[in-house]
Write a protein that holds these residues in place. Structure first.
Motif, PDB file in Angstrom:
ATOM      1  N   ILE A 138       0.863  -1.188   0.000  1.00 33.87           N
ATOM      2  CA  ILE A 138       0.000   0.000   0.000  1.00 33.87           C
ATOM      3  C   ILE A 138       0.894   1.231   0.000  1.00 33.87           C
ATOM      4  CG2 ILE A 138      -1.851   1.211   1.211  1.00 33.87           C
ATOM      5  CD1 ILE A 138      -2.675  -1.543   0.166  1.00 33.87           C
ATOM      6  N   ASP A 139       1.013   1.850  -1.159  1.00 34.05           N
ATOM      7  CA  ASP A 139       1.872   3.022  -1.330  1.00 34.05           C
ATOM      8  C   ASP A 139       1.257   3.893  -2.423  1.00 34.05           C
ATOM      9  OD1 ASP A 139       4.107   4.787  -1.861  1.00 34.05           O
ATOM     10  OD2 ASP A 139       5.369   3.331  -0.828  1.00 34.05           O
ATOM     11  N   HIS A 140       1.401   5.216  -2.281  1.00 33.27           N
ATOM     12  CA  HIS A 140       0.758   6.146  -3.221  1.00 33.27           C
ATOM     13  C   HIS A 140       1.105   5.835  -4.679  1.00 33.27           C
ATOM     14  CE1 HIS A 140      -1.063   8.943  -0.367  1.00 33.27           C
ATOM     15  NE2 HIS A 140       0.029   8.811   0.382  1.00 33.27           N
ATOM     16  N   PHE A 141       2.385   5.567  -4.953  1.00 35.18           N
ATOM     17  CA  PHE A 141       2.800   5.462  -6.350  1.00 35.18           C
ATOM     18  C   PHE A 141       2.337   4.179  -7.019  1.00 35.18           C
ATOM     19  CE2 PHE A 141       6.178   2.549  -5.242  1.00 35.18           C
ATOM     20  CZ  PHE A 141       6.578   1.980  -6.426  1.00 35.18           C
ATOM     21  N   LYS A 142       1.852   3.193  -6.249  1.00 33.27           N
ATOM     22  CA  LYS A 142       1.408   1.932  -6.847  1.00 33.27           C
ATOM     23  C   LYS A 142       0.072   2.066  -7.585  1.00 33.27           C
ATOM     24  CE  LYS A 142       4.717  -0.983  -5.765  1.00 33.27           C
ATOM     25  NZ  LYS A 142       5.507  -1.686  -6.819  1.00 33.27           N
ATOM     26  N   GLY A 143      -0.686   3.129  -7.311  1.00 34.08           N
ATOM     27  CA  GLY A 143      -1.885   3.382  -8.104  1.00 34.08           C
ATOM     28  C   GLY A 143      -3.141   2.660  -7.658  1.00 34.08           C
ATOM     29  N   HIS A 144      -3.283   2.406  -6.361  1.00 34.88           N
ATOM     30  CA  HIS A 144      -4.487   1.723  -5.876  1.00 34.88           C
ATOM     31  C   HIS A 144      -5.759   2.515  -6.197  1.00 34.88           C
ATOM     32  CE1 HIS A 144      -1.433  -0.411  -3.488  1.00 34.88           C
ATOM     33  NE2 HIS A 144      -2.321  -1.387  -3.378  1.00 34.88           N
ATOM     34  N   THR A 145      -5.662   3.829  -6.192  1.00 31.89           N
ATOM     35  CA  THR A 145      -6.841   4.649  -6.510  1.00 31.89           C
ATOM     36  C   THR A 145      -7.306   4.399  -7.939  1.00 31.89           C
ATOM     37  OG1 THR A 145      -6.138   6.349  -4.940  1.00 31.89           O
ATOM     38  CG2 THR A 145      -7.719   7.006  -6.625  1.00 31.89           C
ATOM     39  N   ILE A 146      -6.370   4.283  -8.856  1.00 32.03           N
ATOM     40  CA  ILE A 146      -6.705   3.974 -10.255  1.00 32.03           C
ATOM     41  C   ILE A 146      -7.386   2.613 -10.331  1.00 32.03           C
ATOM     42  CG2 ILE A 146      -5.789   3.603 -12.578  1.00 32.03           C
ATOM     43  CD1 ILE A 146      -5.636   6.509 -11.577  1.00 32.03           C
ATOM     44  N   PHE A 147      -6.887   1.664  -9.565  1.00 31.25           N
ATOM     45  CA  PHE A 147      -7.475   0.324  -9.536  1.00 31.25           C
ATOM     46  C   PHE A 147      -8.927   0.384  -9.063  1.00 31.25           C
ATOM     47  CE2 PHE A 147      -8.065  -3.834  -7.292  1.00 31.25           C
ATOM     48  CZ  PHE A 147      -7.948  -4.665  -8.399  1.00 31.25           C
ATOM     49  N   LEU A 148      -9.177   1.127  -7.979  1.00 31.70           N
ATOM     50  CA  LEU A 148     -10.539   1.228  -7.443  1.00 31.70           C
ATOM     51  C   LEU A 148     -11.469   1.950  -8.414  1.00 31.70           C
ATOM     52  CD1 LEU A 148      -9.748   2.080  -3.706  1.00 31.70           C
ATOM     53  CD2 LEU A 148     -10.595  -0.097  -4.605  1.00 31.70           C
ATOM     54  N   GLY A 175      -1.784  -7.166  -0.020  1.00 34.21           N
ATOM     55  CA  GLY A 175      -0.610  -6.411   0.410  1.00 34.21           C
ATOM     56  C   GLY A 175      -0.934  -5.521   1.589  1.00 34.21           C
ATOM     57  N   ASP A 176       0.114  -5.108   2.287  1.00 34.94           N
ATOM     58  CA  ASP A 176      -0.085  -4.172   3.377  1.00 34.94           C
ATOM     59  C   ASP A 176       0.887  -3.004   3.203  1.00 34.94           C
ATOM     60  OD1 ASP A 176       2.363  -5.198   4.083  1.00 34.94           O
ATOM     61  OD2 ASP A 176       1.667  -6.258   5.852  1.00 34.94           O
ATOM     62  N   GLY A 177       0.845  -2.074   4.140  1.00 36.93           N
ATOM     63  CA  GLY A 177       1.703  -0.900   4.013  1.00 36.93           C
ATOM     64  C   GLY A 177       1.229   0.208   4.922  1.00 36.93           C
ATOM     65  N   LEU A 181      -4.248   3.094   3.674  1.00 35.39           N
ATOM     66  CA  LEU A 181      -5.197   1.991   3.584  1.00 35.39           C
ATOM     67  C   LEU A 181      -6.597   2.448   3.987  1.00 35.39           C
ATOM     68  CD1 LEU A 181      -5.865  -1.006   3.193  1.00 35.39           C
ATOM     69  CD2 LEU A 181      -5.099  -1.422   5.543  1.00 35.39           C
ATOM     70  N   GLN A 182      -6.696   3.213   5.068  1.00 33.82           N
ATOM     71  CA  GLN A 182      -7.996   3.728   5.502  1.00 33.82           C
ATOM     72  C   GLN A 182      -8.585   4.677   4.463  1.00 33.82           C
ATOM     73  OE1 GLN A 182      -9.692   2.450   8.039  1.00 33.82           O
ATOM     74  NE2 GLN A 182      -7.899   1.098   8.188  1.00 33.82           N
ATOM     75  N   HIS A 183      -7.712   5.481   3.871  1.00 33.49           N
ATOM     76  CA  HIS A 183      -8.168   6.400   2.815  1.00 33.49           C
ATOM     77  C   HIS A 183      -8.717   5.622   1.619  1.00 33.49           C
ATOM     78  CE1 HIS A 183      -8.183   9.834   0.062  1.00 33.49           C
ATOM     79  NE2 HIS A 183      -7.534   9.070  -0.812  1.00 33.49           N
ATOM     80  N   LEU A 184      -8.048   4.549   1.252  1.00 33.86           N
ATOM     81  CA  LEU A 184      -8.489   3.733   0.115  1.00 33.86           C
ATOM     82  C   LEU A 184      -9.815   3.037   0.407  1.00 33.86           C
ATOM     83  CD1 LEU A 184      -5.062   2.175  -0.923  1.00 33.86           C
ATOM     84  CD2 LEU A 184      -6.370   3.872  -2.215  1.00 33.86           C
ATOM     85  N   ALA A 206      -7.361  -8.190   1.199  1.00 33.55           N
ATOM     86  CA  ALA A 206      -6.810  -9.497   1.596  1.00 33.55           C
ATOM     87  C   ALA A 206      -5.566  -9.388   2.470  1.00 33.55           C
ATOM     88  CB  ALA A 206      -6.489 -10.315   0.352  1.00 33.55           C
ATOM     89  N   GLY A 207      -4.962  -8.201   2.570  1.00 31.72           N
ATOM     90  CA  GLY A 207      -3.760  -8.054   3.377  1.00 31.72           C
ATOM     91  C   GLY A 207      -2.593  -8.833   2.795  1.00 31.72           C
ATOM     92  N   ARG A 208      -1.581  -9.017   3.613  1.00 32.96           N
ATOM     93  CA  ARG A 208      -0.406  -9.769   3.158  1.00 32.96           C
ATOM     94  C   ARG A 208      -0.733 -11.255   3.095  1.00 32.96           C
ATOM     95  NH1 ARG A 208       5.215  -9.183   6.332  1.00 32.96           N
ATOM     96  NH2 ARG A 208       5.136  -7.130   5.333  1.00 32.96           N
ATOM     97  N   GLN A 209      -0.278 -11.901   2.034  1.00 31.64           N
ATOM     98  CA  GLN A 209      -0.473 -13.339   1.842  1.00 31.64           C
ATOM     99  C   GLN A 209       0.886 -14.010   1.692  1.00 31.64           C
ATOM    100  OE1 GLN A 209      -3.580 -15.058   1.633  1.00 31.64           O
ATOM    101  NE2 GLN A 209      -4.452 -13.121   2.347  1.00 31.64           N
ATOM    102  N   SER A 210       1.130 -15.060   2.457  1.00 30.19           N
ATOM    103  CA  SER A 210       2.434 -15.729   2.408  1.00 30.19           C
ATOM    104  C   SER A 210       2.598 -16.588   1.156  1.00 30.19           C
ATOM    105  CB  SER A 210       2.639 -16.574   3.663  1.00 30.19           C
ATOM    106  OG  SER A 210       1.600 -17.533   3.796  1.00 30.19           O
ATOM    107  N   ASP A 211       1.517 -17.196   0.687  1.00 28.95           N
ATOM    108  CA  ASP A 211       1.589 -18.080  -0.482  1.00 28.95           C
ATOM    109  C   ASP A 211       1.158 -17.307  -1.727  1.00 28.95           C
ATOM    110  OD1 ASP A 211       1.609 -20.084  -2.342  1.00 28.95           O
ATOM    111  OD2 ASP A 211       0.359 -21.472  -1.197  1.00 28.95           O
ATOM    112  N   THR A 212       2.093 -16.546  -2.301  1.00 19.96           N
ATOM    113  CA  THR A 212       1.736 -15.713  -3.459  1.00 19.96           C
ATOM    114  C   THR A 212       1.444 -16.553  -4.700  1.00 19.96           C
ATOM    115  OG1 THR A 212       4.111 -15.358  -3.809  1.00 19.96           O
ATOM    116  CG2 THR A 212       2.881 -13.604  -2.687  1.00 19.96           C
ATOM    117  N   ALA A 213       2.032 -17.735  -4.796  1.00 22.52           N
ATOM    118  CA  ALA A 213       1.718 -18.599  -5.943  1.00 22.52           C
ATOM    119  C   ALA A 213       0.243 -18.995  -5.913  1.00 22.52           C
ATOM    120  CB  ALA A 213       2.605 -19.839  -5.929  1.00 22.52           C
TER     121      ALA A 213
END
Length: 372
Positions: free
Chosen positions: A206-216, A235-237, A242-245, A261-268
């Motif tokens: 969760i970071d500004h430059f990753k573009g979560h707002t565009i995704f939403l 993912g987390d951050g 996160l609250q803003h999103l 979904a938060g952080r997931q250990s099994d990314t595969a």
């Protein structure tokens, strides 16, 4: 060769994962590999130890713990007495450079450039100072390895010597990231609510430059005509972001269609559960692991045209202008209709972005450096 890698920590992160892949590969090839981390422990600490790589914690307590940290580092450096001292990212590169003045003369010094630009991350004054000094001391490096063309270009802008700068792109674990619907079946059922909804995912911190707002906003655009979609954010951050999103999702009226979904250990398993993987980055990316891993699993990707992303995705996904919601929405629709098989995408990544190519290219550069 006797190689000592230096990195800030061994927590979950792209640079940490790549260092772990590389250290394991070089260890398996018979080189004596050591990894020193500023801060103790972290998930990759145990992975490296289990693989037989020697790991050293420098037990840095906080960012101002300079004297104790430097003393610990010098002890490890003297004990290992490496042929090559290889930093990963600016803080580590700076320490590597300082050994030119306060360390053994025979050791070869390597800078590792893992980011294409740090402008997007809004570094504080100390991080900016470290980055500035890194550029001034880059001449002390015998070799500089960037993981992207964009990163190499950014390094040249900072004043890094061009004749010592090489590019070796990231690799991924082809044996782990395989097309395997069964591996993602449980997550698919959970996230899809047990129905046949298509799952559109974004796997990123969760970071500004990753573009979560565009995704939403793309999600809101697509849900106007198709309610059989679910949008999964893995993912987390930054907690405030996160609250803003989450508030943004409510404002858009799509909160019932978004899974945090938060952080997931099994990314595969995550990738195998998704029908499309998105990366709507607003700023420069280097070589994002998420795109390589998703394509290795055979999932179509939609990503912004920044950094080296176009070179990675090629014809195996969709590239759209950064920040363009309509174009991103259209890319997702096209990806959902993709006729390309998962096996084709997997074979492409196997040829171009395996751990073997990462290890072989790096090994050749380090051997040539030692020979010189």
């Amino acid at each position: 060769m006797k190689i000592l890698f230096l990195i800030r920590d061994l927590n979950i992160g792209g640079a940490q994962r790549q260092l772990t892949y590389l250290a394991q590969y070089l260890h398996q090839k018979g080189h004596e590999v050591h990894v020193a981390a500023f801060y103790a422990h972290g998930p990759f600490y145990e992975v490296l130890e289990t693989a037989g790589v020697r790991v050293h914690s420098l037990n840095k307590r906080h960012r101002w713990d300079v004297v104790g940290f430097w003393s610990s580092f010098q002890k490890v450096l003297q004990k290992v007495n490496p042929d090559i001292l290889h930093g990963y990212m600016p803080e580590s590169n700076l320490i590597v450079a300082m050994t030119k003045l306060f360390g053994p003369k025979r050791v070869k010094r390597v800078f590792g450039v893992r980011a294409s630009s740090l402008d997007h991350s809004k570094p504080d004054w100390l991080e900016k100072l470290v980055i500035w000094i890194e550029g001034k001391m880059a001449g002390f490096a015998d070799l500089i390895i960037a993981n992207s063309k964009a990163g190499a270009g950014h390094s040249l802008d900072k004043g890094f010597p061009k004749d010592r700068l090489k590019v070796v792109q990231n690799g991924t674990d082809i044996a782990t990231y395989l097309p395997n619907p069964k591996r993602g079946a449980s997550l698919k059922k959970t996230w899809g609510g047990g129905n046949q909804a298509k799952l559109i995912g974004m796997v990123a911190r969760i970071d500004h430059f990753k573009g979560h707002t565009i995704f939403l906003r793309s999600a809101a655009h697509l849900l106007k005509s198709n309610k059989n979609l679910r949008f999964i954010i893995v993912g987390d951050g930054k907690s405030d972001l996160l609250q803003h999103l989450k508030q943004e999702a409510k404002t858009l009226g799509i909160q019932d269609y978004v899974v945090w979904a938060g952080r997931q250990s099994d990314t595969a398993a995550v990738y195998n559960a998704l029908d499309v993987v998105c990366l709507p980055s607003l700023s420069t990316e280097g070589v994002p692991n998420v795109l390589i891993e998703a394509l290795a699993v055979g999932v179509p990707v939609v990503a912004s045209d920044v950094g080296d992303i176009k070179d990675i995705v090629k014809n195996y996904g969709w590239i759209v202008p950064p920040g363009n919601v309509e174009a991103f929405s259209l890319g997702i629709l096209e990806a959902l209709k993709s006729p390309l098989s998962s096996e084709r995408r997997h074979l492409y990544i196997k040829r171009s972005y395996s751990i073997e190519q990462l290890g072989q290219k790096t090994e050749r550069l380090l051997e040539a450096l030692c020979a010189a």
